[in-house]
Design a protein around this motif. Structure first.
Motif, PDB file in Angstrom:
ATOM      1  N   GLY A 120       0.848  -1.189   0.000  1.00 21.18           N
ATOM      2  CA  GLY A 120       0.000   0.000   0.000  1.00 21.18           C
ATOM      3  C   GLY A 120       0.880   1.234   0.000  1.00 21.18           C
ATOM      4  N   VAL A 121       0.253   2.407  -0.194  1.00 19.06           N
ATOM      5  CA  VAL A 121       1.000   3.659  -0.265  1.00 19.06           C
ATOM      6  C   VAL A 121       0.347   4.700   0.633  1.00 19.06           C
ATOM      7  CG1 VAL A 121       2.026   5.372  -1.788  1.00 19.06           C
ATOM      8  CG2 VAL A 121       1.489   3.101  -2.682  1.00 19.06           C
ATOM      9  N   LEU A 122       1.121   5.249   1.559  1.00 24.10           N
ATOM     10  CA  LEU A 122       0.643   6.322   2.432  1.00 24.10           C
ATOM     11  C   LEU A 122       0.594   7.614   1.623  1.00 24.10           C
ATOM     12  CD1 LEU A 122      -0.068   7.211   5.373  1.00 24.10           C
ATOM     13  CD2 LEU A 122       2.360   7.780   5.630  1.00 24.10           C
ATOM     14  N   VAL A 123      -0.606   8.213   1.509  1.00 25.73           N
ATOM     15  CA  VAL A 123      -0.762   9.379   0.638  1.00 25.73           C
ATOM     16  C   VAL A 123      -1.130  10.655   1.380  1.00 25.73           C
ATOM     17  CG1 VAL A 123      -1.365   8.003  -1.392  1.00 25.73           C
ATOM     18  CG2 VAL A 123      -3.173   8.750   0.178  1.00 25.73           C
ATOM     19  N   SER A 124      -1.340  10.585   2.694  1.00 24.98           N
ATOM     20  CA  SER A 124      -1.695  11.796   3.431  1.00 24.98           C
ATOM     21  C   SER A 124      -1.199  11.713   4.861  1.00 24.98           C
ATOM     22  CB  SER A 124      -3.213  12.013   3.419  1.00 24.98           C
ATOM     23  OG  SER A 124      -3.835  11.208   4.390  1.00 24.98           O
ATOM     24  N   PRO A 125      -0.914  12.869   5.490  1.00 25.42           N
ATOM     25  CA  PRO A 125      -0.461  12.865   6.890  1.00 25.42           C
ATOM     26  C   PRO A 125      -1.548  12.421   7.861  1.00 25.42           C
ATOM     27  CG  PRO A 125      -0.794  15.111   6.112  1.00 25.42           C
ATOM     28  CD  PRO A 125      -0.919  14.219   4.917  1.00 25.42           C
ATOM     29  N   GLU A 126      -2.815  12.383   7.387  1.00 27.79           N
ATOM     30  CA  GLU A 126      -3.905  11.905   8.242  1.00 27.79           C
ATOM     31  C   GLU A 126      -3.927  10.384   8.340  1.00 27.79           C
ATOM     32  OE1 GLU A 126      -4.522  15.883   6.941  1.00 27.79           O
ATOM     33  OE2 GLU A 126      -4.404  14.074   5.699  1.00 27.79           O
ATOM     34  N   GLY A 127      -3.058   9.722   7.614  1.00 22.78           N
ATOM     35  CA  GLY A 127      -2.943   8.272   7.728  1.00 22.78           C
ATOM     36  C   GLY A 127      -3.701   7.482   6.675  1.00 22.78           C
ATOM     37  N   TYR A 128      -4.117   8.125   5.573  1.00 25.53           N
ATOM     38  CA  TYR A 128      -4.849   7.403   4.532  1.00 25.53           C
ATOM     39  C   TYR A 128      -3.877   6.672   3.605  1.00 25.53           C
ATOM     40  CZ  TYR A 128      -9.069   9.783   6.032  1.00 25.53           C
ATOM     41  OH  TYR A 128     -10.125  10.238   6.780  1.00 25.53           O
ATOM     42  N   ILE A 129      -4.238   5.434   3.278  1.00 22.05           N
ATOM     43  CA  ILE A 129      -3.402   4.556   2.462  1.00 22.05           C
ATOM     44  C   ILE A 129      -4.200   4.075   1.264  1.00 22.05           C
ATOM     45  CG2 ILE A 129      -2.267   2.297   2.380  1.00 22.05           C
ATOM     46  CD1 ILE A 129      -1.542   2.706   5.330  1.00 22.05           C
ATOM     47  N   LEU A 130      -3.597   4.163   0.084  1.00 27.19           N
ATOM     48  CA  LEU A 130      -4.184   3.589  -1.129  1.00 27.19           C
ATOM     49  C   LEU A 130      -3.641   2.185  -1.341  1.00 27.19           C
ATOM     50  CD1 LEU A 130      -4.122   6.473  -3.795  1.00 27.19           C
ATOM     51  CD2 LEU A 130      -6.142   5.342  -2.848  1.00 27.19           C
ATOM     52  N   THR A 131      -4.516   1.269  -1.702  1.00 26.56           N
ATOM     53  CA  THR A 131      -4.095  -0.083  -2.048  1.00 26.56           C
ATOM     54  C   THR A 131      -5.116  -0.646  -3.023  1.00 26.56           C
ATOM     55  OG1 THR A 131      -3.411  -2.242  -1.172  1.00 26.56           O
ATOM     56  CG2 THR A 131      -5.300  -1.184  -0.113  1.00 26.56           C
ATOM     57  N   ASN A 132      -5.032  -1.939  -3.312  1.00 28.44           N
ATOM     58  CA  ASN A 132      -5.990  -2.590  -4.205  1.00 28.44           C
ATOM     59  C   ASN A 132      -7.150  -3.190  -3.431  1.00 28.44           C
ATOM     60  OD1 ASN A 132      -3.354  -3.683  -6.353  1.00 28.44           O
ATOM     61  ND2 ASN A 132      -4.883  -2.151  -6.837  1.00 28.44           N
ATOM     62  N   HIS A 133      -8.313  -3.185  -4.055  1.00 24.45           N
ATOM     63  CA  HIS A 133      -9.478  -3.837  -3.452  1.00 24.45           C
ATOM     64  C   HIS A 133      -9.213  -5.318  -3.225  1.00 24.45           C
ATOM     65  CE1 HIS A 133     -13.606  -5.263  -2.879  1.00 24.45           C
ATOM     66  NE2 HIS A 133     -13.366  -6.124  -3.860  1.00 24.45           N
ATOM     67  N   HIS A 134      -8.552  -5.967  -4.204  1.00 18.51           N
ATOM     68  CA  HIS A 134      -8.367  -7.410  -4.063  1.00 18.51           C
ATOM     69  C   HIS A 134      -7.361  -7.773  -2.967  1.00 18.51           C
ATOM     70  CE1 HIS A 134      -4.909  -6.853  -6.935  1.00 18.51           C
ATOM     71  NE2 HIS A 134      -4.390  -7.805  -6.191  1.00 18.51           N
ATOM     72  N   VAL A 135      -6.589  -6.805  -2.489  1.00 13.44           N
ATOM     73  CA  VAL A 135      -5.667  -7.073  -1.381  1.00 13.44           C
ATOM     74  C   VAL A 135      -6.431  -7.237  -0.071  1.00 13.44           C
ATOM     75  CG1 VAL A 135      -3.824  -6.072   0.043  1.00 13.44           C
ATOM     76  CG2 VAL A 135      -3.685  -5.958  -2.440  1.00 13.44           C
ATOM     77  N   ILE A 136      -7.509  -6.453   0.092  1.00 14.07           N
ATOM     78  CA  ILE A 136      -8.197  -6.421   1.399  1.00 14.07           C
ATOM     79  C   ILE A 136      -9.594  -7.022   1.356  1.00 14.07           C
ATOM     80  CG2 ILE A 136      -6.880  -4.505   2.315  1.00 14.07           C
ATOM     81  CD1 ILE A 136     -10.341  -4.000   0.770  1.00 14.07           C
TER      82      ILE A 136
END
Length: 395
Positions: A120-136
């Motif tokens: 996954g990739v951390l994209v904001s200082p608020e702690g939001y992470i982008l990843t794939n739907h099929h990962v989770i």
């Protein structure tokens, strides 16, 4: 004189005897002393030329880009409950090509609890992470391992199976610097790109390649496709990881590979960051992604079909073989047999183009539909409906 010579010879003989005895003892008890002395004498005769490191990076190094972006790439471990055996080909129910593989845990599901690895990739200082739907998907528990070794629990904010994007959130306590989002407009075929993820669970890994193609669709992985294709080596465990440019900016989320053995074959696909950002913002604002819908059953126009219908040879559009009664298209006056040529002035070339074009229109908005009916072009106005959520797909 004879007495003096005899004494000298006796002393010399005694000294030689003592030296030979000492040499025998050393050779017997400490032979390495002799070998080290021998090696040292050989090394002394060899001249070696060594470079002087001046602290500068090697020409063409991407170290600075990786240094800026790598801390924001995380490892995701999910615990999944009991599952029934089902397809793993993605959100698109029409996808059946066994050569397409996701980057993580590409083993058939079993009817027992299991764990899976992804990125996954951390994209904001608020702690939001982008990843794939099929990962989770189907995960009962989600853990995130940061680049510094810390492990934290993650909350699923929302996901979109039709683009294979999911948004997670972790507590914003001493988080690494989030990655900088790039601009897809700045990405060109032939540009050098780097893939960062956790392949096979070995730890953070960086590979390089180029952008092989842009706007790749008709791949059959997701419902909505607009992939960046790259030959950067990516393998199981890279799902949800970062595809960055040489400045360290995030330009895509790695999603799938084309492979007949599960490993990298030089054809990988990443969701462009503009699409991932759009989906994330919709999830954060509305809890889900809203897409337009008009209620038609479209069919691609082949040359043979056009000839059978008596259509002009240069016609571009899709045949509407079915129209949902009471749906947006039916209320606008569209009938089965019409050829839909454009939406809001944008030409429609095929079914996927129509799907993408209509999906981008906000539900409730007005849209102009240009159709061909009995050789005449007609402009109709339709109020766009809301596309229903897809049934949970196997991932």
């Amino acid at each position: 004189m004879n007495s003096s010579l005899q004494k000298f010879w006796l002393l010399f003989a005694q000294a030689v005897t003592i030296m030979l005895a000492a040499l025998f003892i050393v050779a017997t008890l400490k032979p390495e002393w002799l070998s080290e002395t021998k090696v040292g004498s050989i090394v002394d005769t060899v001249s070696l030329k060594e470079s002087n490191y001046d602290g500068q990076l090697s020409p063409g190094s991407y170290h600075e880009a990786v240094k800026r972006s790598m801390p924001a790439v995380v490892n995701i471990v999910t615990n999944k409950g009991v599952t029934k055996p089902k397809s793993r080909k993605g959100a698109n129910p029409n996808s059946s090509d066994p050569l397409f593989k996701f980057f993580f845990d590409d083993q058939p599901p079993e009817a027992e609890p299991r764990s899976s690895l992804g990125s996954g990739v951390l994209v904001s200082p608020e702690g939001y992470i982008l990843t794939n739907h099929h990962v989770i998907s189907d995960a009962s528990d989600i853990d995130v391992a940061l680049a510094d070794g810390r492990k934290v629990k993650a909350q699923l904010i929302g996901s979109d199976p039709e683009t294979d994007i999911a948004v997670l959130k972790i507590e914003p306590k001493q988080l690494p610097t989030p990655i900088t989002l790039g601009k897809v407009e700045s990405v060109h075929v032939g540009d050098v790109v780097l893939a960062i993820g956790n392949p096979f669970g070995v730890g953070q890994t960086v590979t390089s390649g180029i952008v092989s193609a842009l706007g790749r669709d008709h791949v059959g992985i997701n419902t909505f496709e607009n992939f960046i294709q790259t030959d950067a080596a990516i393998n199981p465990g890279n799902s949800g990881g970062a595809l960055i440019d040489t400045r360290g900016n995030l330009i895509g989320i790695n999603t799938a590979i084309y492979s007949n053995n599960g490993g990298s074959m030089g054809i990988g696909f990443a969701i462009p960051i503009n699409l991932a950002k759009q989906v994330m913002e919709s999830i954060l604002s509305n809890g889900s992604v809203s897409r337009g819908w008009i209620g038609v059953e479209p069919q691609n126009l082949s040359k043979e079909l056009s000839e059978a219908l008596g259509l002009p040879g240069n016609i571009s559009g899709v045949l509407l073989s079915g129209v949902l009664e009471g749906g947006p298209a039916a209320r606008a006056g569209i009938k089965p047999g019409d050829v839909l040529m454009a939406v809001n002035g944008s030409p429609i070339k095929d079914v996927r183009g129509l799907l993408n074009q209509v999906a981008q229109i906000n539900p409730g908005s007005q849209a102009q539909l240009t159709i061909l009916r009995k050789g005449k072009e007609i402009d109709l106005t339709a109020q766009i409906g809301k596309r229903s959520k897809p049934k949970q797909q196997a991932n």
